[in-house]
Design a protein around this motif. Structure first.
Motif, PDB file in Angstrom:
ATOM      1  N   LYS A 143       0.843  -1.185   0.000  1.00 50.99           N
ATOM      2  CA  LYS A 143       0.000   0.000   0.000  1.00 50.99           C
ATOM      3  C   LYS A 143       0.887   1.246   0.000  1.00 50.99           C
ATOM      4  O   LYS A 143       1.958   1.254   0.621  1.00 50.99           O
ATOM      5  N   ASP A 144       0.448   2.293  -0.697  1.00 46.45           N
ATOM      6  CA  ASP A 144       1.146   3.585  -0.823  1.00 46.45           C
ATOM      7  C   ASP A 144       2.364   3.552  -1.739  1.00 46.45           C
ATOM      8  O   ASP A 144       3.057   4.557  -1.860  1.00 46.45           O
ATOM      9  N   ASP A 145       2.655   2.431  -2.408  1.00 46.13           N
ATOM     10  CA  ASP A 145       3.719   2.394  -3.414  1.00 46.13           C
ATOM     11  C   ASP A 145       3.243   3.102  -4.677  1.00 46.13           C
ATOM     12  O   ASP A 145       2.048   3.120  -4.969  1.00 46.13           O
ATOM     13  N   THR A 146       4.177   3.653  -5.444  1.00 44.66           N
ATOM     14  CA  THR A 146       3.856   4.215  -6.749  1.00 44.66           C
ATOM     15  C   THR A 146       4.222   3.166  -7.789  1.00 44.66           C
ATOM     16  O   THR A 146       5.355   2.702  -7.833  1.00 44.66           O
TER      17      THR A 146
ATOM     18  N   LYS B 180      -0.830   5.576  -7.326  1.00 50.98           N
ATOM     19  CA  LYS B 180      -0.518   5.111  -5.981  1.00 50.98           C
ATOM     20  C   LYS B 180      -1.411   3.922  -5.644  1.00 50.98           C
ATOM     21  O   LYS B 180      -2.605   3.918  -5.965  1.00 50.98           O
TER      22      LYS B 180
ATOM     23  N   LEU C  94      -3.788   1.939  -3.530  1.00 45.15           N
ATOM     24  CA  LEU C  94      -4.722   2.250  -2.454  1.00 45.15           C
ATOM     25  C   LEU C  94      -4.962   1.055  -1.538  1.00 45.15           C
ATOM     26  O   LEU C  94      -5.150   1.211  -0.337  1.00 45.15           O
ATOM     27  N   LYS C  95      -4.962  -0.146  -2.139  1.00 45.33           N
ATOM     28  CA  LYS C  95      -5.255  -1.359  -1.376  1.00 45.33           C
ATOM     29  C   LYS C  95      -4.646  -2.556  -2.085  1.00 45.33           C
ATOM     30  O   LYS C  95      -4.634  -2.596  -3.314  1.00 45.33           O
TER      31      LYS C  95
ATOM     32  N   GLU D 119      -4.852   3.995  -7.796  1.00 45.71           N
ATOM     33  CA  GLU D 119      -5.557   5.262  -7.974  1.00 45.71           C
ATOM     34  C   GLU D 119      -5.580   5.693  -9.445  1.00 45.71           C
ATOM     35  O   GLU D 119      -4.540   5.816 -10.071  1.00 45.71           O
TER      36      GLU D 119
END
Length: 105
Positions: A8-11, A25, A27-28, A39
């Protein structure tokens, strides 16, 4: 539980499919199905009934899960897709981009 290279939160960047080349990004992450929700990627239209949150109801655009194999992490230095190496020092685990050697946070 399975180990995945994406958190999570990786690009990430999309490698295959209709949204190839798009990035966003995470999200889940759905570990059991090897899928992630990114996203702005893999947008679908969903019909919703009127509710307290959305009193009008109607058609809503939202992200659908995409398979992990179609995603790759973005190198923090170059901005391109990269693989990762996992380095362990005691309990500390760091992920390092293969292309540049930079740490992925």
């Amino acid at each position: 539980m399975n180990k995945l290279h994406i958190k999570k939160d990786d690009t990430v960047i999309v490698l295959a499919g209709a949204d190839k080349g798009k990035s966003g990004k995470v999200l889940k992450v759905i570990v059991d199905d090897y899928r992630a929700i990114v996203e702005g990627v893999n947008m679908v239209s969903k019909s919703t009934k009127p509710s307290a949150k959305n009193p009008q109801g109607g058609i809503v655009k939202q992200e659908a899960p995409i398979h992990i194999s179609n995603l790759s992490l973005i190198d923090p230095k170059s901005g391109k897709a990269t693989r990762i190496a996992i380095k362990r020092e005691g309990k500390k685990v760091t992920r390092i981009a293969k292309k540049s050697g930079e740490e992925i946070k």
